[in-house]
Structure formats: C-alpha cells, structure tokens
Design a protein around this motif. Sequence first.
Motif, PDB file in Angstrom:
ATOM      1  N   ALA A 145       0.762  -1.220   0.032  1.00 43.56           N
ATOM      2  CA  ALA A 145      -0.013  -0.017   0.005  1.00 43.56           C
ATOM      3  C   ALA A 145       0.845   1.296   0.004  1.00 43.56           C
ATOM      4  N   GLN A 146       1.814   1.250   0.734  1.00 44.88           N
ATOM      5  CA  GLN A 146       2.989   2.348   0.847  1.00 44.88           C
ATOM      6  C   GLN A 146       3.657   2.592  -0.583  1.00 44.88           C
ATOM      7  N   LYS A 147       3.964   1.684  -1.191  1.00 40.89           N
ATOM      8  CA  LYS A 147       4.399   1.484  -2.534  1.00 40.89           C
ATOM      9  C   LYS A 147       3.681   2.179  -3.486  1.00 40.89           C
ATOM     10  N   LEU A 148       2.338   1.998  -3.565  1.00 42.32           N
ATOM     11  CA  LEU A 148       1.290   2.283  -4.404  1.00 42.32           C
ATOM     12  C   LEU A 148       1.062   3.456  -4.141  1.00 42.32           C
ATOM     13  N   ALA A 149       1.045   4.065  -3.030  1.00 48.08           N
ATOM     14  CA  ALA A 149       0.507   5.446  -2.544  1.00 48.08           C
ATOM     15  C   ALA A 149       1.590   6.342  -2.999  1.00 48.08           C
ATOM     16  N   SER A 150       2.903   5.871  -2.843  1.00 47.81           N
ATOM     17  CA  SER A 150       3.968   6.607  -3.203  1.00 47.81           C
ATOM     18  C   SER A 150       4.184   6.829  -4.887  1.00 47.81           C
ATOM     19  N   HIS A 151       3.813   6.034  -5.365  1.00 51.51           N
ATOM     20  CA  HIS A 151       3.811   5.943  -7.008  1.00 51.51           C
ATOM     21  C   HIS A 151       2.643   6.803  -7.536  1.00 51.51           C
ATOM     22  N   PHE A 152       1.396   6.481  -7.228  1.00 48.07           N
ATOM     23  CA  PHE A 152       0.085   7.105  -7.888  1.00 48.07           C
ATOM     24  C   PHE A 152       0.048   8.506  -7.270  1.00 48.07           C
ATOM     25  N   LYS A 153       0.296   8.771  -6.032  1.00 52.71           N
ATOM     26  CA  LYS A 153      -0.153   9.989  -5.276  1.00 52.71           C
ATOM     27  C   LYS A 153      -1.622  10.090  -5.141  1.00 52.71           C
ATOM     28  N   THR A 154      -2.596   9.928  -5.799  1.00 56.56           N
ATOM     29  CA  THR A 154      -3.761   9.980  -5.590  1.00 56.56           C
ATOM     30  C   THR A 154      -4.718   8.567  -5.861  1.00 56.56           C
ATOM     31  N   LEU A 155      -6.003   8.375  -5.361  1.00 60.96           N
ATOM     32  CA  LEU A 155      -6.726   7.458  -5.306  1.00 60.96           C
ATOM     33  C   LEU A 155      -7.165   7.131  -6.710  1.00 60.96           C
TER      34      LEU A 155
END
Length: 782
Positions: free
Chosen positions: A631-641
């Motif tokens: 989840a942290q890697k995805l959030a860091s990559h995409f920035k927005t939901l």
Amino acid sequence: MPVDATTAARAQQLRRELETHNHRYYVLDEPSIPDAEYDRLFRELQALEAEYPELLTSDSPTQRVGGEALEAFGQIQHRVPMLSLGNAFSEQDLWDFDRRIREALEQPQARLAYCCEPKLDGLAVNLRYEQGVLVSGATRGNGAVGEDISLNLRTIKNIPLRLHGQDWPEVLEVRGEVYMPKAGFEALNARQLEAGAKPFANPRNAAAGSLRQLDSRITATRPLAFCSYGIGEVVGDLPDTQTAVLQALKSWGLPISPEQRLVEGAEGCLAYYQDIAARRDQLPYEIDGVVFKLNALADQQTLGFRAREPRWAIAHKFPAQEAVTELLDVEFQVGRTGAITPVARLQPVAVGGVMVSNASLHNMDEVARLDIRIGDQVILRRAGDVIPQILGIVPEQRPAEARPVAIPEVCPVCGAQVERTRLTRHSKGSESQTEGAIYRCVGRLACQAQVQQAIIHFVSRKAMDIEGLGEKIVEQLVAQSLIRSPADLYALTYEQIIVLEGFAEVSTRNLLAAIEASKQPSLARFIYALGIPEVGEETARRLALALGSLARIRQALPEVLLWLPDVGLEVAGEIHHFFQDAHNQQVLERLAALGVQAQEEGVLHSDFSACATLAELLERLNIPGIARTGAQKLASHFKTLEALITADWLELAGVKGVNEKARRSLSEYFSHAERQKYALALEAQLRDFGMHWDSPKAQNTALPLAGQTWVLTGTLSSLTRPQAKARLEQLGAKVAGSVSAKTHCVVAGAEAGSKLDKAQDLGISVLDEAAFLAYLAQLETQ
C-alpha cells in the motif's frame, strides 16, 4: 458554680490519659493499665463533665458513645475526590502495571519502589481534622459526595478525636477503611442469633450496616475498627513518600496496617502478594487482595489519574471464591438495545460470604460453551469477590431430566420476533456475514422494556442529567404511552404530568423546568445519552473531542472512525449502524425540532486534521495481496486514489516492489463499480472532514490552549466540572487532577482547597470563576 482552675486542669489531664490509653489499647495493642483502672478514670471524667458541662469538649473520650438518632444523613462534598482503584487479577496484569508506570516516567529500566498493604474488605471513609481535631467524617459515596457519618465514626475506638504528637497539618484529611475484625464479627452474629435477629452475611456487610445506622448509639455497640491508608486534602506539609506519610499518620495516633511494606519492582510486589495470600486465613480481618502504590509522591503527581482511578496504584485481587449449586431455571431479560440476555436462577448459595441466587449467562454462545442445562450442578464464582459468574458444570452430576436452554422465539416482554444479530466481516477483497452472539427483540418501540430502559439511560446523571426523572416516573410515562422515545420527553405538558402518581403543582413545574434545562447538553453527554451499543462515556467523549460536531459523527463511515483512538471495527460498525437507522434519525430530527441542541461543537481536533494517508486508506479497503508495504509503494507511486483506480496494467507494472499477483488483485478489485464508488466515498468524507492527506494540517498551536495543562478545583456555580473540562479540552488544553510545576493555570471555584494553596506556593496563575468564564468567552470568540 463556675469551674475552678484545678478541676479544669484535672479534666484536661484525664482526657489526655484516656486518649493515650485508647491509642495503646486499640492501635498499638499494648495496654499499659488494667481495664478496671481505665474504667475508673473514664467514670471520673464523666462525673466532672456532668457536674461542669462547660468542661465537655467535642474530642472528649466520653463522646464516643453515640448521640440521638438522626432522621437522615447529610452530605459532605469531598475536596479531593475519593477514587476507586484499578484491579489486577493475574501476575501479567501486575507486570503490565509496572511497565506502564516505568514507560510513563521515562525510566524503562528502573526498579521502582512500591508501598504494599493488604486490601481490607470494609467501607472506605474520609476523616477531616482541623487544627488536630476531628471535625467530620464521610463515606466514599460517588467519589465526589459522601454521606456525613461523623457521629458514627466518632464511636470507633481507634480513631483519635484529637491528633497526637505535633507538627500535623492545619487541615488533614485521612482516607482509610472501616472494617469489622473476624472475632468481633463472630461475637456480633452470636448476639444476633441469641436475640432472634438475622445474622450478618459477612464482616463487610456488618461494618457497612453498622456505619449507616441513623442512631450512633447502635454503632457504638458494634466491634468496628479503622485503618488509614492515604490522605485527601492537606493544608500544610507532609513527607514526600507514601510510606513516610503513613508513618507520620501513625505518629499522630492514626492506625496503619502492621503488614505495610516497602518493596522494589514488580518482583517485590508479587513476592508480597504471595506472602499475604499464604497468610490470608490467619489474619484477624478479611481481605480481598493487596494494594500497591508507587512510593514517591512526586511520581504519583506526575502520573495523575484516569477517569475513575489513579495511574500509580492498583489492587491485586485474590482468586475468587467458588461454590457449587443447582441451576433451577434460565430466564431472559430485555435490555435497552433489545438484546435478550439469559439469566441463571440458582439455588441460593453462599459464595464468599454473600448469598447468590442469580447470575448472568451473558449470551447464548456462553450457554453453548458451558454446555449448561437446567437442572445441572454449576460451579459459581464471585469474580473479583463481587460479580457472580458461572464457570462451568459438574458433568457427572447431570440429572437425566436436565433440559437444554432454548432462546425464546418471541420477546418475553412484547411478543415480537427475536432475531440473531449478524456481523459483517471484511476480509481481503470480500465481505461475509456471520452470526453474532446476541439475540435481539425486533419490537423496538412496541417493546416496553426497550423504550423504558433507553429512556432511563437517556435521563441518567451521566447522560442528560434530568433531575427528578427517576425510574418509577419513567415507568409511569411509558406505561401510559405518554412517551415512546427520548424526544417525547420534551413534548410533555403540565396536564400530562400533574395527574401522575406522586405529582403536585410544584413537583410538576420542577420536572418540566428540569427537562427544559437539559436541552443544551455537551456533545459528549448527548452522544452517551443516545445509548449507542458499545459507546460508553469515554468513547462518547473521544468522538466529541475528535470530530467536534454531531453532523460529522452522524455521517462518519466505519473506516473513517477507525482513525480515532480506541475505536475498533465492531464499535465503528455500531456507531455507523445507529446513525443510519431510520428510526434513530427520526428521533434525532425530532429532538432538534424540540430545541435539544448539543453544545461545545467546534472544528475537527487538530490531532486528526490531515491525519489520513493514501496508504492507510488502501490498507483499510482490504484488497487481497495488498498489505502495508505494498500500500505504501502504491501510494508513493500514484499519489492519488483516482490515479490508482484508473491505472492500466502497464502503469501498475511500473510500481517497483508490487508483484504480479498483487497487481492482478488490485485490478480485479477496482473493476467493480461499487468498490470504486465506496473507495471514492471514503476519500470524499476524509476530505470533507479535513482528515484527507491533502487537507491543510492544523498545528496544535492553532488551538489557543494547546500544550497547556490546567487544573480545576473547588465548586463552580455556572457550569459543572465536566463542562468546564470539556470547554478547556476543546481549546486544546489538557486537564489534570493535580497541581505540579508543569501546570499552566488553576481555576479556583468556591471552597478551593490544597490545590489552590499549592498553586500559590508554586507561583502558578489562578483564575476565579468569573475570570475563567470571561477568558473562555474571549478565546471562543477569536
């Protein structure tokens, strides 16, 4: 004839001698004269006081015999609250207690000193000495106000009417336990039986009943004793450790436990506990555990208090006493939420000195776990020596005719259907329904038990606090269909109330005035009053303080509520379900229409502004294969939901550290429109509340009292102590129970005591009530 100097001096000498002999006999157990000589001195003093009434003083030994019977006890406000102690029932509980203290004091490796003593099984009282003379005594009561039992306490032989020695404080409140020694209890019951009266069940009941006699002459005949264990309000100096304070009390003639010891660390506490437990039966009094208190008073002050107990002390209770008896039947009670609770009806049996005939079975899962049947022999325990609890059955004694316990198909009160609750459980990528442990009556407002209990809770002291609206009045109102929900209370008329049993013009107008006065509760009180399952006082306070408005609490989705401290998924689900219920919504709207408006609403607490992260939101969606790191890697990559939801396979493949299985799971999850919609709804609510990661971060310093510690003391006339505390907390302050060098300000109401004195000694700012209210008004309008 006026008294001459020689006679006055003789009376004074006799009083001193008799008090010394009382102390040696009742406290030190070292009598220095025969009983006959004591009696001769006592009669001589009695004769002098009878001949010269002006010689009679309130602290004379002759005044212990009791006076005329009272019609009722008065009340005494405790200057320093008499709090209960938290309990430890296992060694691990004690280790955890010691660890919490060391962590709070930032001394993780320390071996702290603890004062240990037996926990007497009696009645807690407060003795107040002024200028060394006993002026009043009270029971614990509700912790803030106790019963005035001064006359009865004066009859107890080992309580000094005047302090011995010297250098005692100008005002000294002594806390301790009144108990009945085993030998005295047995002798009292023997006298009861000889007189054809009912014997007492146990020494504690005997002590409590003796102290609550309206005729102190009866109390004077009872074999009561007192043991001091602490202090309340003090005006003057005391030593700086618990053990030294107890020794000071002993030097002033107050009895302390001969078993009191000073030990180091949790190991020392456990060794003391085991020693006392081994000798429990040989002690001349009943105990139900031992008490451990941090010895350094400065550290006690640093740790402070929780809502109902000090953080620096704990009672380590002995294992409960057990008995075996027959289960005669199981009946079902209906609570305010409709929960159907099985209650065991037992063949009465003495457990720990108390006759027990009923015990809650909690729910049908517990019935199944115990495999309990009507007619079984059951093992009964008083948990913590207080609450009856069924531990199990004696299988080999099960009779052939034993009957299974069956949940009723219809409510025993209203006849409506009974349904089992269902729990929604979220697992990775799926949602499932499981059966809950609770059965509920679906009758709602058609069920008198639910309406009645819900309204009794709503009007209670810790909720809306409607004075004069007790259980019997609520029963009348419900029985006559005058109220069917809490909102109906605010529509009651003079004509409807005055015809009720026990009402006249004045009482009717008083009740209507009390109902009207309750229309502006604090937000925390209002939330608690609603009776949301699993939401007690503390959870209600946290909801009010964190979210700051009823509107936010009503709208909050379960996953959003999980950002608040101590709110788990089950509690969050109960809160959300309560406010989504159509009936509850109607009641809330009607309450608002009738003028009931929660006060002290404000902005979201600064601790929760911008508190959520995209990674945490992804975790809470329970997407299969997506744990915290992913989840942290995805959030860091995409920035927005939104960017994550609309990402294609190629974009997902560009996220380092997220494997193919997790990427497929993510794509499959967001391929469902309903899941997309709910995830975006969560994000929208976080943004609306100001909790979103892109929301402006409010600093604690934005609240005018952030970082400040305030202390309330004395009585405030314009608002209650909880109201004052809530307003300070809304402004960012921490409200503590004791004054220290870190205290920013003290609010001193009427009859402020030692906290005010200490604040003045330390040079801390002090506001009276008028200045405090003006200051609050100024801050709240900024």
